[in-house]
Write an enzyme that holds these catalytic residues in place. Structure first.
Site, PDB file in Angstrom:
ATOM      1  N   LYS A 105      91.832  81.737  78.044  1.00 13.94           N
ATOM      2  CA  LYS A 105      91.477  82.951  77.303  1.00 13.94           C
ATOM      3  C   LYS A 105      91.121  84.067  78.283  1.00 13.94           C
ATOM      4  O   LYS A 105      90.466  83.837  79.305  1.00 13.94           O
ATOM      5  CB  LYS A 105      90.303  82.644  76.376  1.00 13.94           C
ATOM      6  CG  LYS A 105      89.909  83.775  75.430  1.00 13.94           C
ATOM      7  CD  LYS A 105      88.789  83.304  74.512  1.00 13.94           C
ATOM      8  CE  LYS A 105      88.309  84.398  73.584  1.00 13.94           C
ATOM      9  NZ  LYS A 105      87.216  83.924  72.693  1.00 13.94           N
ATOM     10  N   SER A 187      87.893  84.645  68.005  1.00 17.48           N
ATOM     11  CA  SER A 187      88.517  85.531  68.972  1.00 17.48           C
ATOM     12  C   SER A 187      89.488  84.812  69.912  1.00 17.48           C
ATOM     13  O   SER A 187      90.258  85.457  70.602  1.00 17.48           O
ATOM     14  CB  SER A 187      87.431  86.234  69.787  1.00 17.48           C
ATOM     15  OG  SER A 187      86.685  85.311  70.574  1.00 17.48           O
ATOM     16  N   SER A 211      84.615  81.315  67.215  1.00 16.28           N
ATOM     17  CA  SER A 211      85.816  81.729  67.944  1.00 16.28           C
ATOM     18  C   SER A 211      86.645  80.595  68.550  1.00 16.28           C
ATOM     19  O   SER A 211      87.735  80.830  69.050  1.00 16.28           O
ATOM     20  CB  SER A 211      85.446  82.727  69.042  1.00 16.28           C
ATOM     21  OG  SER A 211      85.023  83.929  68.462  1.00 16.28           O
TER      22      SER A 211
END
Length: 546
Positions: A105, A187, A211
């Site tokens: 990420k 996210s 997330s």
């Protein structure tokens, strides 16, 4: 004569290739163990793996369905792979992750000299130079993993404002591979999208509140949101040190456990990690027993998800959740239903989490900016960031994505005061001591289960407790399509949803055991694939020797 010999030789070669293709793992589902078997057997190399994943990303990321799962690939990945291939030949593998590509990420720092950015999806951090790798990246490199690239995400880990999940200035709108333009959830959206269709072997996400759990749920995956302090957050662009975590997002709990075994542990750059019990468990031992639910006691906190004022009740979610309860009973567990959190209603109306996160974000993001060795945009604080967004509206505030209310709200805070410390302590009580811990103790439970959609994550988030999520089902083809943002849909036909197992602090091993037993019984992930255009065609056979 020569012609016939040539044709015979060609036929033999073609047959050999076809035979080999049958033995190579399908990258849509390939597990770490399958990849290691192929690497050990010399069927392919890590260089081949990287080339195949790069080709698969190229097929669907910006072309075709334009899923926008990957912000950038690592220009050093092939050289890393070649080096690890040579090391394997000379000394053997370091462990389960040796030569395995992993997508990270884009809020997890990697050294700039490698060629990757670390931006949280924002142009304000493009070409910034971090002082060192994040703590979890150091552990991955030491284990021989290859950093394949950076996954897209909801900008600033979805702490910017009322902006659609899965959108960032740099990445645009990421979308789900199970229905065109469906919500991937954030996210860690890019990590979820990419892993779901085999654009990477495995991935890392981060969670402050939802997330990892939500993209795991929406993308038919297995994910582990860990206890705060089990994995290092050093070098991770922060929201809150009291809630931020780093964890694996994978296609199976077996792979997730393998990754967690590598990234868990202490880090002198994150003092929260010294609260974890030692030694760090070998989480791969938690995925050995398909009968782990036999004799277990599982609680159902009904008030968390059946009260419309708390989560917004979804009839289909309830249907598949009730089926899961029956499956768990059939596997020999005692299900205590209801087993409600005494603090459920208080959590639903409390504003403590918002207050704590707003204050933490400003302090910790400013510290992150100050720690950068360079940042060409000139942004060195949250105030600078807000001004940068306004000054670069075409990049950071396009139509439908202008809101930065959370940044502004955080900037308006004045640091840690008595109200902040009271809110932080009250959160720990609401989610932990008087919430999850209280109901576990009252009913002598091993874990709680909840459908992942809704406010499942909040009690664990504010307590800093773990959640393990596995596939639960798929929305029916006749579901009424809803809107999840300007460019995304949810619910939508065929979009997955997950089942979450919750427990007390550092109970990951037990939660993985229980969730693994359910995962192995149901094998829900295998029941449905992504929509055809979103499934990459490149396989290992297409790159070996080329």
């Amino acid at each position: 004569m020569k012609s016939s010999l040539f044709l015979k030789g060609l036929a033999v070669s073609v047959l050999a290739l076809l035979a080999k293709a049958k033995t190579l793992p399908d990258l849509y589902e390939a597990s770490i163990a399958e990849l290691q078997d192929g690497l050990a057997g010399g069927d392919f190399t890590s260089v081949d793996l990287v080339k195949a994943y790069f080709a698969r990303i190229d097929e669907v990321n910006l072309k075709g369905p334009a899923l926008r799962a990957v912000l950038e690939t690592n220009p050093s990945a092939l050289s890393q792979a070649a080096s690890l291939d040579q090391e394997r030949k000379e000394f053997g593998p370091r462990g389960l992750l040796h030569g395995i590509p992993i997508l990270i990420k884009d809020n997890i720092a990697t050294i700039a000299s490698e060629g990757l950015n670390t931006t949280a999806g924002s142009f304000s951090l493009l070409k910034s130079i971090v002082p060192e790798d994040a703590g979890v990246i150091k552990k991955l490199r030491a284990a021989g993993a290859i950093i394949l690239g950076k996954a897209s995400l909801s900008e600033w880990a979805h702490f910017r404002g009322n902006v659609a999940s899965g959108w960032s200035g740099r990445g645009g709108q990421g979308t789900n591979a199970y229905f065109p333009n469906a919500d991937p959830c954030g996210s860690s959206s890019g990590s979820g999208i990419a892993t779901s269709i085999g654009l990477t072997a495995v991935s890392l996400g981060t969670e402050t509140d939802g997330s990892i759990t939500c993209p795991t749920s929406n993308n038919n995956l297995a994910g582990i949101k860990v206890t705060v302090g089990l994995t290092s957050r050093a070098g991770v662009i922060p929201i809150s040190e009291h809630q931020d975590t780093v964890g694996p997002i994978c296609r199976s709990l077996t792979d997730a456990a393998a990754v967690l075994s590598v990234i868990a542990g202490t880090d002198p750059n994150d003092n929260f990690t010294f609260a974890q019990p030692l030694p760090v468990p070998n989480f791969s031992l938690a995925v050995k027993n398909p009968n782990a639910l036999r004799g277990a006691r599982i609680g159902v906190p009904r008030k968390v998800f059946t009260n419309d004022t708390i989560t917004g009740n979804d009839p289909f979610v309830n249907v598949v959740f009730e089926q899961a309860i029956q499956t768990i009973k059939g596997l020999g567990a005692t299900v205590v239903d209801p087993a409600d959190l005494p603090t459920a209603e208080q959590i639903a109306v409390s504003n403590n989490e918002t207050l704590v996160l707003d204050i933490d974000f400003k302090i910790q993001l400013n510290k992150y900016f100050e720690g950068l060795l360079a940042n060409p945009s000139g942004v060195r604080s949250l105030a600078d960031l807000i001004a940068f967004n306004n000054a670069n509206a075409l990049l950071e505030e396009p139509v439908n994505f202008t809101d930065q209310s959370e940044l502004i709200e955080s900037q308006g805070t004045n640091g840690m005061n008595s109200t902040y410390f009271q809110a932080l302590a009250f959160d720990k009580e609401l989610g932990g001591t008087n919430g999850i811990d209280a109901v576990l103790k009252e009913h002598n439970l091993d874990a709680l289960i909840l459908p992942a959609p809704g406010l499942t994550t909040v009690p664990a988030a504010i307590a800093g407790y773990p959640i393990v999520t596995v596939p639960l089902g798929f929305y029916p083809d006749n579901v009424t399509i809803g809107s999840a943002g300007p460019l995304t849909l949810y619910p939508a036909p065929g979009v997955p949803l997950g089942l979450s197992f919750l427990g007390t602090a550092f109970s990951e091993f037990r939660l993985i055991e229980l969730a693994f037993a359910y995962e192995q019984k149901t094998k829900t992930r295998l029941a449905r694939k992504a929509f055809p255009a979103a499934i990459p065609k490149t396989q290992l056979i297409d790159v070996i020797g080329k």
